[in-house]
Write a protein that holds these residues in place. Structure first.
Motif, PDB file in Angstrom:
ATOM      1  N   TYR A 169      50.659  51.045  17.467  1.00 34.73           N
ATOM      2  CA  TYR A 169      51.070  50.725  18.832  1.00 34.73           C
ATOM      3  C   TYR A 169      50.346  49.452  19.222  1.00 34.73           C
ATOM      4  N   LEU A 170      51.006  48.332  19.039  1.00 31.26           N
ATOM      5  CA  LEU A 170      50.377  47.041  19.288  1.00 31.26           C
ATOM      6  C   LEU A 170      50.381  46.718  20.774  1.00 31.26           C
ATOM      7  N   GLN A 171      49.315  46.090  21.212  1.00 35.46           N
ATOM      8  CA  GLN A 171      49.157  45.703  22.615  1.00 35.46           C
ATOM      9  C   GLN A 171      49.411  44.207  22.770  1.00 35.46           C
TER      10      GLN A 171
ATOM     11  N   GLN B 239      38.324  34.318  29.275  1.00 36.07           N
ATOM     12  CA  GLN B 239      37.876  33.000  29.704  1.00 36.07           C
ATOM     13  C   GLN B 239      36.446  33.119  30.204  1.00 36.07           C
ATOM     14  N   SER B 240      35.539  32.429  29.528  1.00 35.91           N
ATOM     15  CA  SER B 240      34.124  32.487  29.891  1.00 35.91           C
ATOM     16  C   SER B 240      33.761  31.237  30.690  1.00 35.91           C
ATOM     17  N   PHE B 241      33.457  31.435  31.960  1.00 31.96           N
ATOM     18  CA  PHE B 241      33.052  30.361  32.858  1.00 31.96           C
ATOM     19  C   PHE B 241      31.544  30.432  33.078  1.00 31.96           C
ATOM     20  N   GLU B 242      31.006  29.476  33.791  1.00 34.17           N
ATOM     21  CA  GLU B 242      29.574  29.441  34.072  1.00 34.17           C
ATOM     22  C   GLU B 242      29.113  30.671  34.853  1.00 34.17           C
ATOM     23  N   ASP B 243      29.956  31.149  35.783  1.00 31.79           N
ATOM     24  CA  ASP B 243      29.538  32.218  36.685  1.00 31.79           C
ATOM     25  C   ASP B 243      30.199  33.568  36.426  1.00 31.79           C
ATOM     26  N   CYS B 244      31.213  33.635  35.551  1.00 30.01           N
ATOM     27  CA  CYS B 244      31.896  34.905  35.311  1.00 30.01           C
ATOM     28  C   CYS B 244      32.713  34.841  34.020  1.00 30.01           C
ATOM     29  N   VAL B 245      33.225  35.988  33.632  1.00 33.94           N
ATOM     30  CA  VAL B 245      34.113  36.101  32.477  1.00 33.94           C
ATOM     31  C   VAL B 245      35.376  36.809  32.952  1.00 33.94           C
ATOM     32  N   VAL B 246      36.538  36.229  32.639  1.00 32.47           N
ATOM     33  CA  VAL B 246      37.813  36.757  33.109  1.00 32.47           C
ATOM     34  C   VAL B 246      38.622  37.241  31.906  1.00 32.47           C
ATOM     35  N   LEU B 247      39.077  38.505  31.959  1.00 34.38           N
ATOM     36  CA  LEU B 247      39.959  39.055  30.937  1.00 34.38           C
ATOM     37  C   LEU B 247      41.349  39.175  31.535  1.00 34.38           C
ATOM     38  N   GLU B 248      42.367  38.753  30.770  1.00 29.97           N
ATOM     39  CA  GLU B 248      43.744  38.853  31.237  1.00 29.97           C
ATOM     40  C   GLU B 248      44.620  39.420  30.126  1.00 29.97           C
ATOM     41  N   GLN B 249      45.581  40.270  30.534  1.00 33.08           N
ATOM     42  CA  GLN B 249      46.547  40.826  29.594  1.00 33.08           C
ATOM     43  C   GLN B 249      47.839  41.085  30.348  1.00 33.08           C
ATOM     44  N   LEU B 250      48.954  40.762  29.700  1.00 30.46           N
ATOM     45  CA  LEU B 250      50.262  41.031  30.287  1.00 30.46           C
ATOM     46  C   LEU B 250      50.545  42.517  30.199  1.00 30.46           C
ATOM     47  N   ASP B 251      50.906  43.124  31.336  1.00 34.22           N
ATOM     48  CA  ASP B 251      51.348  44.522  31.356  1.00 34.22           C
ATOM     49  C   ASP B 251      52.842  44.495  31.070  1.00 34.22           C
ATOM     50  N   ASP B 252      53.241  44.956  29.892  1.00 32.04           N
ATOM     51  CA  ASP B 252      54.649  44.847  29.509  1.00 32.04           C
ATOM     52  C   ASP B 252      55.562  45.772  30.306  1.00 32.04           C
ATOM     53  N   GLN B 253      55.010  46.744  31.021  1.00 31.71           N
ATOM     54  CA  GLN B 253      55.835  47.628  31.847  1.00 31.71           C
ATOM     55  C   GLN B 253      56.176  47.000  33.188  1.00 31.71           C
TER      56      GLN B 253
ATOM     57  N   ASP C 144      55.546  43.543  33.746  1.00 34.21           N
ATOM     58  CA  ASP C 144      55.681  42.105  33.486  1.00 34.21           C
ATOM     59  C   ASP C 144      54.750  41.282  34.381  1.00 34.21           C
ATOM     60  N   GLN C 145      53.596  41.866  34.719  1.00 34.52           N
ATOM     61  CA  GLN C 145      52.578  41.202  35.527  1.00 34.52           C
ATOM     62  C   GLN C 145      51.309  41.036  34.688  1.00 34.52           C
ATOM     63  N   VAL C 146      50.580  39.960  34.925  1.00 34.02           N
ATOM     64  CA  VAL C 146      49.305  39.760  34.246  1.00 34.02           C
ATOM     65  C   VAL C 146      48.235  40.547  34.990  1.00 34.02           C
ATOM     66  N   VAL C 147      47.499  41.375  34.253  1.00 30.14           N
ATOM     67  CA  VAL C 147      46.394  42.145  34.817  1.00 30.14           C
ATOM     68  C   VAL C 147      45.114  41.362  34.550  1.00 30.14           C
ATOM     69  N   ARG C 148      44.291  41.186  35.591  1.00 30.15           N
ATOM     70  CA  ARG C 148      43.072  40.388  35.481  1.00 30.15           C
ATOM     71  C   ARG C 148      41.870  41.239  35.864  1.00 30.15           C
ATOM     72  N   VAL C 149      40.815  41.146  35.043  1.00 32.61           N
ATOM     73  CA  VAL C 149      39.545  41.801  35.327  1.00 32.61           C
ATOM     74  C   VAL C 149      38.471  40.724  35.264  1.00 32.61           C
ATOM     75  N   VAL C 150      37.628  40.663  36.299  1.00 34.08           N
ATOM     76  CA  VAL C 150      36.560  39.666  36.361  1.00 34.08           C
ATOM     77  C   VAL C 150      35.220  40.377  36.215  1.00 34.08           C
ATOM     78  N   PHE C 151      34.414  39.932  35.232  1.00 32.41           N
ATOM     79  CA  PHE C 151      33.079  40.471  34.982  1.00 32.41           C
ATOM     80  C   PHE C 151      32.036  39.424  35.344  1.00 32.41           C
ATOM     81  N   SER C 152      30.908  39.867  35.879  1.00 34.24           N
ATOM     82  CA  SER C 152      29.746  38.981  35.920  1.00 34.24           C
ATOM     83  C   SER C 152      29.185  38.959  34.495  1.00 34.24           C
ATOM     84  N   HIS C 153      28.334  37.994  34.197  1.00 34.21           N
ATOM     85  CA  HIS C 153      27.732  37.951  32.863  1.00 34.21           C
ATOM     86  C   HIS C 153      26.842  39.174  32.631  1.00 34.21           C
TER      87      HIS C 153
END
Length: 83
Positions: free
Chosen positions: A25-27, A33-47, A49-58
């Motif tokens: 079951y491939l995702q 994206q690693s920036f100076e102040d945070c790290v952003v993870l993005e993935q397309l939700d195929d159900q 058709d929206q990009v889901v974004r999660v922002v982490f502090s370092h």
């Protein structure tokens, strides 16, 4: 497979889920994206058709990396002494 690109203000890592077995079951690709102040993870939700974004502090990302190798429990990472 993954790629690493260095852009003006971020390092971008793309994780590509691949496999030859049709039962896998491939995702969708994950972009990190690693920036100076945070790290952003993005993935397309195929159900949706929206990009889901999660922002982490370092700090959160360091804790996540540590948690992947620990058994069940409650933990606090110690910061190195700044002396």
């Amino acid at each position: 497979m993954f790629t690493i690109e260095h852009e003006f203000d971020a390092t971008v890592i793309t994780l590509v889920d691949e496999g030859d077995d049709p039962r896998d079951y491939l995702q969708e690709d994950i972009t990190i994206q690693s920036f100076e102040d945070c790290v952003v993870l993005e993935q397309l939700d195929d159900q949706t058709d929206q990009v889901v974004r999660v922002v982490f502090s370092h700090a959160q990302l360091r804790e996540l990396a540590a948690a992947l190798n620990l058994p069940e429990g409650v933990y606090r990472l110690r910061q190195p002494d700044a002396t």
